[in-house]
Structures are given as structure tokens and as C-alpha cells.
Write an enzyme that holds these catalytic residues in place. Structure first.
Site, PDB file in Angstrom:
ATOM      1  N   ASP A  33      52.805  27.138  30.215  1.00  0.00           N
ATOM      2  CA  ASP A  33      53.426  25.945  31.304  1.00  0.00           C
ATOM      3  C   ASP A  33      52.232  24.939  31.355  1.00  0.00           C
ATOM      4  OD1 ASP A  33      55.935  25.663  33.491  1.00  0.00           O
ATOM      5  OD2 ASP A  33      54.091  24.149  33.767  1.00  0.00           O
ATOM      6  N   ILE A  34      52.470  23.787  31.461  1.00  0.00           N
ATOM      7  CA  ILE A  34      51.353  22.766  31.546  1.00  0.00           C
ATOM      8  C   ILE A  34      50.774  22.585  32.907  1.00  0.00           C
ATOM      9  CG2 ILE A  34      52.771  20.905  32.014  1.00  0.00           C
ATOM     10  CD1 ILE A  34      51.328  19.188  29.908  1.00  0.00           C
ATOM     11  N   ASN A  91      65.760  28.219  36.690  1.00  0.00           N
ATOM     12  CA  ASN A  91      66.171  26.855  37.613  1.00  0.00           C
ATOM     13  C   ASN A  91      67.307  26.369  36.952  1.00  0.00           C
ATOM     14  OD1 ASN A  91      64.079  27.325  39.797  1.00  0.00           O
ATOM     15  ND2 ASN A  91      62.722  26.326  38.383  1.00  0.00           N
ATOM     16  N   GLU A  99      63.634  20.828  36.343  1.00  0.00           N
ATOM     17  CA  GLU A  99      63.235  19.488  35.941  1.00  0.00           C
ATOM     18  C   GLU A  99      63.468  19.085  34.574  1.00  0.00           C
ATOM     19  OE1 GLU A  99      59.012  19.586  36.590  1.00  0.00           O
ATOM     20  OE2 GLU A  99      59.191  20.088  38.523  1.00  0.00           O
ATOM     21  N   VAL A 100      63.411  20.252  33.502  1.00  0.00           N
ATOM     22  CA  VAL A 100      63.658  20.034  32.273  1.00  0.00           C
ATOM     23  C   VAL A 100      65.154  20.667  31.453  1.00  0.00           C
ATOM     24  CG1 VAL A 100      62.935  20.376  29.917  1.00  0.00           C
ATOM     25  CG2 VAL A 100      61.219  20.014  31.964  1.00  0.00           C
ATOM     26  N   HIS A 104      65.368  27.302  30.170  1.00  0.00           N
ATOM     27  CA  HIS A 104      64.236  28.216  30.013  1.00  0.00           C
ATOM     28  C   HIS A 104      63.955  29.180  31.105  1.00  0.00           C
ATOM     29  CE1 HIS A 104      63.568  24.628  32.535  1.00  0.00           C
ATOM     30  NE2 HIS A 104      62.731  25.105  33.134  1.00  0.00           N
ATOM     31  N   HIS A 106      60.972  31.203  33.278  1.00  0.00           N
ATOM     32  CA  HIS A 106      59.500  31.258  33.585  1.00  0.00           C
ATOM     33  C   HIS A 106      59.077  32.883  33.657  1.00  0.00           C
ATOM     34  CE1 HIS A 106      59.320  26.887  35.383  1.00  0.00           C
ATOM     35  NE2 HIS A 106      60.514  27.165  35.299  1.00  0.00           N
TER      36      HIS A 106
HETATM   37  P1  AMP Z   1      61.811  23.442  35.843  1.00  0.00           P
HETATM   38  O1  AMP Z   1      61.520  23.045  37.251  1.00  0.00           O
HETATM   39  O2  AMP Z   1      62.478  24.965  36.054  1.00  0.00           O
HETATM   40  O3  AMP Z   1      62.714  22.732  35.101  1.00  0.00           O
HETATM   41  O4  AMP Z   1      60.505  23.857  35.017  1.00  0.00           O
HETATM   42  C1  AMP Z   1      59.971  22.944  33.994  1.00  0.00           C
HETATM   43  C2  AMP Z   1      58.615  23.296  33.874  1.00  0.00           C
HETATM   44  O5  AMP Z   1      58.166  22.764  32.700  1.00  0.00           O
HETATM   45  C3  AMP Z   1      57.570  22.921  34.788  1.00  0.00           C
HETATM   46  O6  AMP Z   1      56.899  24.188  35.342  1.00  0.00           O
HETATM   47  C4  AMP Z   1      56.530  22.108  34.154  1.00  0.00           C
HETATM   48  O7  AMP Z   1      55.215  22.338  34.547  1.00  0.00           O
HETATM   49  C5  AMP Z   1      56.850  22.447  32.705  1.00  0.00           C
HETATM   50  N1  AMP Z   1      56.303  21.416  31.910  1.00  0.00           N
HETATM   51  C6  AMP Z   1      56.595  20.070  31.575  1.00  0.00           C
HETATM   52  N2  AMP Z   1      56.497  19.399  30.742  1.00  0.00           N
HETATM   53  C7  AMP Z   1      55.707  20.407  29.975  1.00  0.00           C
HETATM   54  C8  AMP Z   1      55.037  20.487  28.705  1.00  0.00           C
HETATM   55  N3  AMP Z   1      54.815  19.384  28.065  1.00  0.00           N
HETATM   56  N4  AMP Z   1      54.426  21.649  28.246  1.00  0.00           N
HETATM   57  C9  AMP Z   1      54.696  22.871  28.988  1.00  0.00           C
HETATM   58  N5  AMP Z   1      55.260  22.956  30.225  1.00  0.00           N
HETATM   59  C10 AMP Z   1      55.634  21.742  30.568  1.00  0.00           C
END
Ligand code: AMP
Length: 119
Positions: A33-34, A91, A99-100, A104, A106
Site C-alpha cells: 500500500d502506498i 472495504n 476508495e478504489v 481488494h 488489505h
Molecule cells: P480502500 O479505502 O479500501 O479502497 O483502500 C484503497 C487503498 O489503496 C488505500 O489504503 C490507499 O493507500 C491505497 N492506494 C491508492 N493508490 C495506490 C497506489 N497507486 N499504490 C498502492 N496503494 C495505493
């Protein structure tokens, strides 16, 4: 909600954006994770286009589902920090804090992780 192929994890899968890869096979990709929230914070994503765990469970083939969770198990077993304990989390949607919009999981490890929810 349909799958939005412009999401950042889709771009990572297409090689348009780099990632710090941990593991890859035909079903799954794992990367750091970034913005890590624990000493180990890895994201595992399926190769297919699924919005959430619900979408994945509903639409993915048995082979994809098995392959994905086999990958999760393998990654966890291969990381030293998980041996003292770890947590997985997925999530979904606005209240879930997703967010994405590409399914996925974690994987957190490396310190005591505290209560399951912060509040
Ligand atoms: P979620 O809130 O469960 O959708 O988690 C999305 C996760 O993606 C967050 O923990 C972000 O820090 C992570 N994230 C977003 N962009 C990137 C990226 N380019 N590379 C790695 N992790 C990312």
C-alpha cells in the site's frame, strides 16, 4: 454499480502505473500500500474486473475465487511478521470507506493491531 476501468488498481494491472509488487500469479496481484497503516500493509487484488467482494463472490469463477484465496494464504505464510498475527480487511462502498472500486483485501501485520474498529 458497474466496474470503472479507469480506477487506479486497473491501471496498475495494465502496467500503466507502477507498484511495489509482492506476489503475482494468473489470478492475483499483491503490492505494498502506498500509505501503509502498519509495518506490513499489503493489498491483494484479483486480475479480473470486480468492484467489491460481493461482486467477486457473485461473478468470479470458482477457479478465480480459489486462486485468489490461495494467493492470500501463500503471501501471509511467506511473511515473517504475520506469524505473530495479522488482519485482513475489505472495504465496500461509501460507509465501508472504499476508495478504489476494484475489489481488494488489505493485509496488515507487524505490530499489535488494536481493536477491530477505531470507533
Ligand atoms: P480502500 O479505502 O479500501 O479502497 O483502500 C484503497 C487503498 O489503496 C488505500 O489504503 C490507499 O493507500 C491505497 N492506494 C491508492 N493508490 C495506490 C497506489 N497507486 N499504490 C498502492 N496503494 C495505493
Amino acid at each position: 454499480m458497474g466496474y470503472d476501468s479507469t480506477n487506479i488498481f486497473a491501471k496498475i494491472l495494465r502496467g500503466e502505473i507502477p507498484c511495489k509488487k509482492v506476489y503475482e500469479d494468473e489470478f492475483a496481484l499483491a503490492f505494498h500500500d502506498i500509505h501503509p497503516k502498519a509495518p506490513v500493509h499489503i493489498l491483494l487484488i484479483p486480475k479480473g474486473a470486480y468492484v467489491s467482494f460481493e461482486d467477486f463472490g457473485e461473478k468470479a469463477s470458482s477457479q478465480e475465487i480459489a486462486g485468489f484465496f490461495k494467493a492470500l494464504s501463500k503471501i501471509s505464510k511467506d511473511i515473517e511478521e504475520t506469524q505473530k498475527g495479522c488482519r485482513i480487511l475489505s472495504n465496500k462502498g461509501i460507509n465501508g470507506g472504499q476508495e478504489v472500486p476494484h475489489f481488494h483485501i488489505h493485509l496488515f501485520a507487524g505490530r499489535p493491531l488494536g481493536p477491530m474498529l477505531s470507533s
